[in-house]
Scaffold this motif. Structure first.
Motif, PDB file in Angstrom:
ATOM      1  N   VAL A   3      52.264  42.745  35.075  1.00 13.61           N
ATOM      2  CA  VAL A   3      51.683  44.029  35.448  1.00 13.61           C
ATOM      3  C   VAL A   3      51.163  43.954  36.877  1.00 13.61           C
ATOM      4  N   LEU A   4      51.628  44.850  37.737  1.00 16.35           N
ATOM      5  CA  LEU A   4      51.102  44.958  39.090  1.00 16.35           C
ATOM      6  C   LEU A   4      49.976  45.978  39.093  1.00 16.35           C
ATOM      7  N   ILE A   5      48.797  45.560  39.570  1.00 16.64           N
ATOM      8  CA  ILE A   5      47.646  46.462  39.604  1.00 16.64           C
ATOM      9  C   ILE A   5      46.761  46.105  40.787  1.00 16.64           C
ATOM     10  N   TRP A   6      46.300  47.110  41.510  1.00 12.20           N
ATOM     11  CA  TRP A   6      45.387  46.889  42.618  1.00 12.20           C
ATOM     12  C   TRP A   6      43.966  46.703  42.078  1.00 12.20           C
ATOM     13  N   HIS A   7      43.215  45.848  42.755  1.00 10.45           N
ATOM     14  CA  HIS A   7      41.803  45.643  42.413  1.00 10.45           C
ATOM     15  C   HIS A   7      41.015  46.782  43.053  1.00 10.45           C
ATOM     16  N   VAL A   8      40.659  47.782  42.239  1.00 11.33           N
ATOM     17  CA  VAL A   8      39.952  48.968  42.731  1.00 11.33           C
ATOM     18  C   VAL A   8      38.551  49.052  42.146  1.00 11.33           C
ATOM     19  N   HIS A   9      38.474  49.137  40.827  1.00  9.06           N
ATOM     20  CA  HIS A   9      37.189  49.251  40.131  1.00  9.06           C
ATOM     21  C   HIS A   9      36.927  47.954  39.365  1.00  9.06           C
ATOM     22  N   GLY A  10      35.947  47.186  39.845  1.00  7.20           N
ATOM     23  CA  GLY A  10      35.748  45.842  39.328  1.00  7.20           C
ATOM     24  C   GLY A  10      35.483  45.760  37.840  1.00  7.20           C
TER      25      GLY A  10
END
Length: 331
Positions: A3-10
């Motif tokens: 799964v590719l996911i950006w670190h946005v909301h910790g």
């Protein structure tokens, strides 16, 4: 899956990456918003690994099973870094974390008119039923994956005669975060406030000679913050307009009684037995004072808050729901 996911909301990402998948988070040299990489203040498993834009390009040929988008421009980043179009070349979903920032009932979602979204190839996943109701998403397919928080344990002691709160950037986000409500409550009872940028609150809160003494704790790692927060007698959630603060659910899971405004999803998240919802700061102050004088009453509301979160915002249920969503979009 990979799964590719950006670190946005910790906090949300911490719950999400605890699943049974491999998670790729982009990282850029300055670790800016488009590539923060792994978290520093949350505990993430070894199944989360970083990838530079060039590393993502190497994964483009079948190395990514699904993309979880959280900001409109991430689809452009994906195309620029990998050549892949979300929803066409690789399965994708779009997570909407926030309530509308324009008119509450008529704000058009920024992804509503994107072709792959309108065609149903990239569903918009809301984190609360309130958000799903309020956003205008046009013909886009919408789903809800309710928040779930990892159980921090029943850590509440209430031994400190103060009211705890967690607010990031409270001065910059003044009315949206309800910082004016926080300051008003702080005129009458001691506060312990945690979050990024809380030091800027000092000039707005009463000095000890003129009012209660307050503690401001800037950017404390999550596990340490939970222990410290749970020492306060009660938790204040002053937000006027937020999706549903995960800090609120975490405080409830700690066993803390809640004081909050009756807005957005809070009436669902905080039942009467868990604390007080009121649009009147005077009521919040009066209840806070009563709990400071009566730890047994505070404990009873905190126990009810914890029981409600464990039943309705289970981390296991959250991961199970996301497994179902990811399986569906990849099939």
């Amino acid at each position: 899956m990979r799964v590719l996911i950006w670190h946005v909301h910790g906090s949300w990402a911490t719950a999400f990456v605890a699943g049974d998948h491999e998670y790729i988070v982009p990282v850029v040299p300055d670790r800016g918003p488009d590539g923060r990489g792994r978290a520093d203040t949350w505990d993430w498993p070894e199944t989360v690994r970083e990838a530079t834009p060039s590393g993502l390009a190497a994964l483009a040929a079948g190395g990514i099973d699904v993309v979880v988008l959280q900001r409109p421009h991430e689809a452009d980043l994906l195309r620029r870094w990998t050549g892949l179009v979300a929803g066409r070349d690789v399965p994708a979903v779009y997570v909407e974390h926030n309530a509308p920032t324009g008119h509450a009932a008529s704000t058009r979602h920024p992804m509503a008119d994107v072709d792959v979204v309108e065609e149903g190839r990239v569903p918009i996943v809301h984190v609360t039923e309130f958000n799903a109701l309020m956003w205008d998403t046009g013909h886009a397919r919408t789903l809800v994956a309710r928040h779930g928080v990892p159980d921090p344990g029943h850590l509440w002691t209430g031994g400190r005669r103060s009211v705890g709160a967690v607010v990031n950037e409270p001065v910059r986000r003044w009315r949206v975060a309800g910082t004016d409500v926080l300051v008003e409550v702080g005129r009458h009872v001691p506060l312990d406030v945690y979050g990024m940028g809380v030091g800027k609150l000092a000039e707005h809160l009463a000095a000890p000679a003129r009012g209660p003494a307050h503690g401001l704790h800037d950017d404390v790692p999550q596990h340490a913050m939970h222990r410290e927060l749970a020492a306060s007698r009660a938790y204040l959630h002053p937000f006027r307009w937020t999706s549903l603060g995960l800090s609120l659910l975490e405080a409830m899971a700690l066993g803390m009684p809640v004081l909050a405004l009756p807005t957005t999803e809070a009436p669902v998240a905080v039942p009467p037995e868990a604390g007080l919802l009121s649009a009147r700061p005077d009521d919040l102050v009066a209840t806070a004072r009563r709990w400071l004088d009566d730890p047994d009453e505070a404990r009873a509301h905190g126990d009810a808050a914890r029981a409600h979160v464990l039943e309705h915002y289970s981390h296991t249920a959250f991961l199970r729901r996301w497994d179902a969503i990811l399986t569906e979009v990849t099939s």
